[in-house]
Design an enzyme around this catalytic site. Structure first.
Site, PDB file in Angstrom:
ATOM      1  CG  LEU A  92      -2.280  -1.051   1.353  1.00 39.46           C
ATOM      2  CD1 LEU A  92      -2.784  -0.845   2.706  1.00 39.46           C
ATOM      3  CD2 LEU A  92      -3.007  -1.006   0.084  1.00 39.46           C
ATOM      4  CG  ASP A  93       0.953   4.110  -3.369  1.00 42.48           C
ATOM      5  OD1 ASP A  93       1.766   3.018  -3.452  1.00 42.48           O
ATOM      6  OD2 ASP A  93       0.396   4.693  -4.345  1.00 42.48           O
ATOM      7  N   PRO A  94       2.375   5.012   1.004  1.00 42.54           N
ATOM      8  CG  PRO A  94       4.092   5.888   1.154  1.00 42.54           C
ATOM      9  CD  PRO A  94       3.531   5.227   0.210  1.00 42.54           C
ATOM     10  CB  VAL A  96      -2.883   3.951   0.582  1.00 41.60           C
ATOM     11  CG1 VAL A  96      -4.101   2.654   0.618  1.00 41.60           C
ATOM     12  CG2 VAL A  96      -2.851   4.531  -0.837  1.00 41.60           C
TER      13      VAL A  96
END
EC number: 5.4.99.25
Length: 348
Positions: A92-94, A96
């Site tokens: 997961l992106d930071p 998100v």
């Protein structure tokens, strides 16, 4: 303007009528009994009553990732807290938030099975110009099914077009230029890029305002835990002997394969598979009725313990009716030797 800052609460209470199920959740099946059999309680263990010491080296945590850190950083924190190696089941992106399955110890081998399980998100899309609700609904519906997606420039994979599947898109609310929607996809679909492509198709442009993953395979946000829960559960177990809390945080590895079709085997067949044999038809006790050739299936003891995963070489009907032959080509073994005795006769 719509906001997802309380998305965990919002999703849990307000989205029940907007479910976007993954394909495996829609499958219907029966459990067929090939051979009536009982398991010897002297061997193996109830996976939902494993000793805590073993659970802490062989389990999965359904973590609710906070906004800010990378998935790698979160895994590093968990590793430091537990004192055992760890891995995650899908980056997961930071910024998100949401479901980030983390496997502990020997359970890290099970993470590959989540790649085929699918994901579900709630996303907030911001359109650069207002568009009629009719057009938004019409265009977004065209992105359900097989799509062609090129990974974004900052992704780690090669930037070539790929075929990906979007299983479901359901709009929750439209407020001016903001569109809140639910989407379920196969693994590897970039929601940020999906939103960009929707904006292009609408002719106005769009970007992702916020994103939360609410499901990763069999793991749902409704029973996810926070980093602090890991710390607290360990404390109460060590200081007070309280097992109830820690068992809610550290889940049996079997939870990570709930999306797979299953075959349950006789006690007498377990050790052979653990020592490298494929699953032969005579070792099957019961099985799911919806297995097809080529399916990835999980192999379990009659107590429910995960033994291995493999590729089905027969469908369910063949496994039920045949008396001999190899039913499953084993790809990976999870159970350690010694839990069940050897019961085969050596040749020569």
């Amino acid at each position: 303007m719509l906001c997802l800052s309380l998305m965990r609460i919002f999703c849990s209470k307000c989205l029940e009528e907007q479910e976007c199920p993954l394909p495996w959740e829609l499958e219907k099946y029966e459990i067929w009994v090939k051979k009536e059999a009982e398991t010897n309680e002297k061997w193996g263990e109830d996976p939902y009553n494993r000793p805590i010491e073993r659970l802490l080296k062989y389990s999965v945590i359904n973590l609710d990732k906070p906004s800010g850190p990378t998935s790698h950083q979160v895994v590093a924190w968990v590793r430091d807290i537990v004192g055992v190696k760890a891995g995650h089941g899908g980056t997961l992106d930071p910024k998100v938030t949401g479901v980030l399955p983390i496997a502990i110890g020997e359970a890290t081998k099970v993470l590959q099975t989540l790649l085929i399980a699918g994901k579900e998100y709630v996303a907030l899309m911001h359109l650069h110009k207002e568009v009629s609700e009719k057009d938004i609904i019409k265009v977004m519906s065209k992105f359900v099914g097989t799509i062609i997606q090129t990974p974004p420039l900052r992704s780690a994979v090669k930037k070539r077009p790929r075929k990906k599947k979007v299983y479901c898109i359901k709009i929750i609310e439209i407020d001016g230029k903001d569109v809140l929607f639910r989407v379920s996809t196969q693994g590897g679909v970039y929601i940020r890029k999906l939103i960009h492509d929707i904006g292009v198709k609408l002719g106005v442009g769009a970007h992702m305002q916020e994103l939360r993953r609410i499901k990763s395979g069999p793991f749902h946000e409704n029973n996810s835990v926070y980093l602090q829960d890991i710390v607290d559960s360990l404390y109460f177990w060590k200081e007070e002997g309280n097992e109830e809390y820690i068992r809610k945080v550290f889940l049996p590895v079997e939870e990570a394969v709930k999306h797979l079709k299953k075959i349950y085997i006789l006690d007498s067949a377990v050790a052979a598979i653990v020592h490298g044999a494929n699953l032969a038809v005579p070792g099957i006790a019961k099985l799911y009725s919806n297995i097809k050739k080529g399916d990835l299936v999980s192999i379990h003891t009659l107590k429910g313990e995960l033994v291995a995963i493999g590729i089905a070489l027969m469908d369910s009907k063949e496994m039920l009716e045949k008396k001999r032959g190899i039913a499953v080509d084993i790809e990976r073994v999870f159970m350690k030797p010694g839990l069940y005795p050897k019961m085969w006769v050596s040749q020569g």
